[in-house]
Design an enzyme around this catalytic site. Structure first.
Site, PDB file in Angstrom:
ATOM      1  CG  HIS A  43       9.756  49.226  44.701  1.00  0.00           C
ATOM      2  ND1 HIS A  43       8.400  49.240  44.448  1.00  0.00           N
ATOM      3  CD2 HIS A  43      10.235  50.405  44.201  1.00  0.00           C
ATOM      4  CE1 HIS A  43       8.084  50.366  43.834  1.00  0.00           C
ATOM      5  NE2 HIS A  43       9.169  51.078  43.658  1.00  0.00           N
ATOM      6  CG  HIS A 101       8.279  51.353  39.098  1.00  0.00           C
ATOM      7  ND1 HIS A 101       7.816  52.631  39.016  1.00  0.00           N
ATOM      8  CD2 HIS A 101       8.893  51.281  40.297  1.00  0.00           C
ATOM      9  CE1 HIS A 101       8.147  53.307  40.104  1.00  0.00           C
ATOM     10  NE2 HIS A 101       8.807  52.496  40.892  1.00  0.00           N
ATOM     11  CG  ASP A 127       0.322  27.451  42.095  1.00  0.00           C
ATOM     12  OD1 ASP A 127       0.637  27.289  40.906  1.00  0.00           O
ATOM     13  OD2 ASP A 127      -0.404  26.658  42.742  1.00  0.00           O
ATOM     14  CG  HIS A 130       5.251  53.805  44.439  1.00  0.00           C
ATOM     15  ND1 HIS A 130       6.032  53.992  45.546  1.00  0.00           N
ATOM     16  CD2 HIS A 130       6.126  53.549  43.424  1.00  0.00           C
ATOM     17  CE1 HIS A 130       7.310  53.870  45.222  1.00  0.00           C
ATOM     18  NE2 HIS A 130       7.393  53.600  43.948  1.00  0.00           N
ATOM     19  CE1 TYR A 157       6.386  23.614  42.153  1.00  0.00           C
ATOM     20  CE2 TYR A 157       4.435  22.743  41.052  1.00  0.00           C
ATOM     21  CZ  TYR A 157       5.633  23.452  41.013  1.00  0.00           C
ATOM     22  OH  TYR A 157       6.055  23.997  39.832  1.00  0.00           O
TER      23      TYR A 157
END
Ligand SMILES: O=C(CO)[C@@H](O)[C@H](O)COP(=O)(O)O
Length: 231
Positions: A94, A96, A119, A170, A228
């Site tokens: 998580h 910000h 990608d 958020h 790749y």
């Protein structure tokens, strides 16, 4: 095993400020050991420059602290719910990060605007529904997790193909097979959020990458015929 995961989770958490994905104590990373069912997550509210590998907290899928002297991240219930509902993921981030948060605060998904996006994300990165007052007032972090899973179920999105979401008002959550891959996906998410913001300013009519190019670029890196990079 858990000692190794603690080191991986510590390194992954330190990669957040190193890649400008967080400020102050925002953000968190975890990784699960599927054998024990325990996961390791950063402690809540500890400044990154004071964080040590020994501060990492081991919790079970009910959020109970198994090992560690510090309180686990305030987002532990969100991570636990995602691990319970999506057994194929191994690490969660998580952040910000500013461009992804801008889309989250605007309640806008990040469309697949080009190959940079394709990608890593096989389609738009969705924005979850705004939480209700009741969902915020009671079990906020668990309800954040439920809003994420509900968004993928209701829109028939495969969380492995699109390893990220914007929680409304958020910020972003990303995931992967482990903490390191989840951090990679968080980095890509903020880069494509910034690129897409400018793309939309330049020409909103040309915002979606064609499906054939989305397919080529996504499956160049993912799936049984990926070619790749190096074996
Ligand atoms: O979203 C928030 C704060 O708005 C939290 O996720 C913080 O970003 C990190 O909290 P801890 O993991 O330090 O408890």
């Amino acid at each position: 095993m858990l000692e190794d995961i603690k080191a991986e989770v510590y390194a992954a958490n330190m990669a957040l400020p190193a890649n400008n994905l967080v400020t102050l104590t925002w953000g968190n990373v975890s990784q699960i050991d599927r054998e024990s069912g325990y996961f390791v997550i950063k402690p809540s509210g500890v400044e990154y420059d004071k964080l040590t590998v020994n501060d990492m907290v081991v919790v079970d899928l009910e959020g109970k602290v198994i090992e560690g002297n510090l309180r686990p991240s305030s987002d532990t219930a969100t991570h636990a719910y995602l691990y319970k509902m999506w057994p194929e993921i191994g690490g969660i981030v998580h952040t910000h990060s500013k461009w992804a948060v801008a889309f989250a605060q605007a309640g806008l998904p990040i469309p697949a605007a080009g190959t940079t996006h394709a990608d890593t994300f096989y389609g738009a990165v969705p924005v979850a529904d705004r939480l209700t007052k009741a969902e915020v007032d009671h079990e906020y972090e668990l309800n954040t997790g439920k809003s994420i899973v509900r968004t993928f179920v209701n829109n028939n999105i495969n969380p492995i193909a699109v390893p990220g979401v914007l929680t409304n008002d958020h910020g972003p959550f990303t995931w992967g097979k482990n903490a390191k891959e989840a951090v990679h996906n968080a980095i890509v998410l903020d880069v494509v959020a910034e690129m897409t913001y400018h793309t939309r300013q330049l020409n909103p009519e040309n915002i979606e990458v064609p499906q054939y190019l989305l397919d080529r670029h996504y499956y160049r890196k993912h799936g049984p015929n990926a070619y790749y990079g190096q074996r």
